[in-house]
Design a protein around this motif. Sequence first.
Motif, mmCIF file in Angstrom:
data_model
loop_
_atom_site.group_PDB
_atom_site.id
_atom_site.type_symbol
_atom_site.label_atom_id
_atom_site.label_comp_id
_atom_site.label_asym_id
_atom_site.label_seq_id
_atom_site.Cartn_x
_atom_site.Cartn_y
_atom_site.Cartn_z
ATOM 1 N N UNK A 88 -3.605 -6.017 -1.317
ATOM 2 C CA UNK A 88 -3.937 -5.868 0.095
ATOM 3 C C UNK A 88 -3.150 -4.703 0.666
ATOM 4 N N UNK A 89 -3.851 -3.812 1.368
ATOM 5 C CA UNK A 89 -3.203 -2.701 2.046
ATOM 6 C C UNK A 89 -4.190 -2.182 3.073
ATOM 7 N N UNK A 90 -3.919 -2.405 4.345
ATOM 8 C CA UNK A 90 -4.839 -2.034 5.425
ATOM 9 C C UNK A 90 -4.700 -0.540 5.741
ATOM 10 N N UNK A 91 -5.255 0.271 4.852
ATOM 11 C CA UNK A 91 -5.215 1.726 5.010
ATOM 12 C C UNK A 91 -6.582 2.304 4.694
ATOM 13 N N UNK A 92 -6.764 3.592 5.008
ATOM 14 C CA UNK A 92 -8.040 4.262 4.739
ATOM 15 C C UNK A 92 -8.007 5.038 3.429
ATOM 16 N N UNK A 93 -6.982 4.805 2.620
ATOM 17 C CA UNK A 93 -6.898 5.436 1.305
ATOM 18 C C UNK A 93 -6.979 4.345 0.249
ATOM 19 N N UNK A 94 -7.155 4.741 -0.988
ATOM 20 C CA UNK A 94 -7.374 3.778 -2.078
ATOM 21 C C UNK A 94 -6.238 2.772 -2.191
ATOM 22 N N UNK A 95 -6.605 1.509 -2.379
ATOM 23 C CA UNK A 95 -5.613 0.457 -2.626
ATOM 24 C C UNK A 95 -5.297 0.336 -4.112
ATOM 25 N N UNK A 96 -6.189 0.804 -4.980
ATOM 26 C CA UNK A 96 -5.978 0.675 -6.415
ATOM 27 C C UNK A 96 -6.510 1.905 -7.122
ATOM 28 N N UNK A 97 -5.800 2.336 -8.136
ATOM 29 C CA UNK A 97 -6.221 3.452 -8.967
ATOM 30 C C UNK A 97 -6.036 3.070 -10.424
ATOM 31 N N UNK A 98 -7.058 3.344 -11.218
ATOM 32 C CA UNK A 98 -6.966 3.192 -12.664
ATOM 33 C C UNK A 98 -7.026 4.608 -13.226
ATOM 34 N N UNK A 99 -6.080 4.969 -14.091
ATOM 35 C CA UNK A 99 -5.968 6.362 -14.495
ATOM 36 C C UNK A 99 -5.822 6.543 -15.999
ATOM 37 N N UNK A 100 -6.394 7.632 -16.480
ATOM 38 C CA UNK A 100 -6.161 8.111 -17.840
ATOM 39 C C UNK A 100 -4.863 8.908 -17.830
ATOM 40 N N UNK A 101 -4.698 9.769 -16.826
ATOM 41 C CA UNK A 101 -3.478 10.519 -16.568
ATOM 42 C C UNK A 101 -3.478 10.864 -15.076
ATOM 43 N N UNK A 102 -2.569 11.753 -14.613
ATOM 44 C CA UNK A 102 -2.479 12.061 -13.186
ATOM 45 C C UNK A 102 -3.678 12.828 -12.649
ATOM 46 N N UNK A 103 -4.484 13.422 -13.518
ATOM 47 C CA UNK A 103 -5.634 14.206 -13.073
ATOM 48 C C UNK A 103 -6.964 13.477 -13.253
ATOM 49 N N UNK A 104 -7.014 12.518 -14.134
ATOM 50 C CA UNK A 104 -8.267 11.827 -14.467
ATOM 51 C C UNK A 104 -8.144 10.340 -14.120
ATOM 52 N N UNK A 105 -8.829 9.934 -13.035
ATOM 53 C CA UNK A 105 -8.640 8.589 -12.508
ATOM 54 C C UNK A 105 -9.872 8.147 -11.723
#
Length: 187
Positions: A88-105
């Motif tokens: 839970x995070x009441x923001x307008x940006x992503x709450x969750x990220x799944x990533x291969x690395x810092x550039x591919x997500x």
Amino acid sequence: QSTEQYSFFAGNQGSSTPSFVVTGVNGDGNVGLGTTTPSAKLAIQGTVGDTAQLFDVSTSGGVSAFHVTSTGSVGVGTTTPWTIFSIQNAVATAQQTIAYDNADYASFLVNAVGDLVVTPSGHDATFVDSNLFVCQGASCPTTTATSTTGNLFVENAVTIGDGFSLKEIDTNDLGLYNTSGQLMVVF
């Protein structure tokens, strides 16, 4: 092989239940909170019927960042997880990220009206050997057009561009509608 156990009691020194325990076999120490037989380097165990939090990590401002309930539910950004794992995070940006690395997500956001927004950095979302169903209500139609995977099933209409739609008219006809909702072509 020597076994050692150190028990620490809080409050009543005559209590038979220690506040926490450190055990060791040949110098390998395990710490137990709520258990006298810790099975890992750090073992935390709740009490049957206990509804209190089991584990909590807070920010320097006192906001709960990671929370585990006595029933085993995990909350990130919430002290009241409503499923086995709740973010839970009441923001307008992503709450969750799944990533291969810092550039591919791929980022996942649930916005203020409950819509799911998926943003892959590679610009594609692929469903391998799957079908995609877009349904109205609680259940999807059971119609299957083919016996293969890679199908898109849409219960109502497919809208294209600024509002042109393809929609089933009846069991034999498909209609193309303009942006005003007027039937233009029957297939």
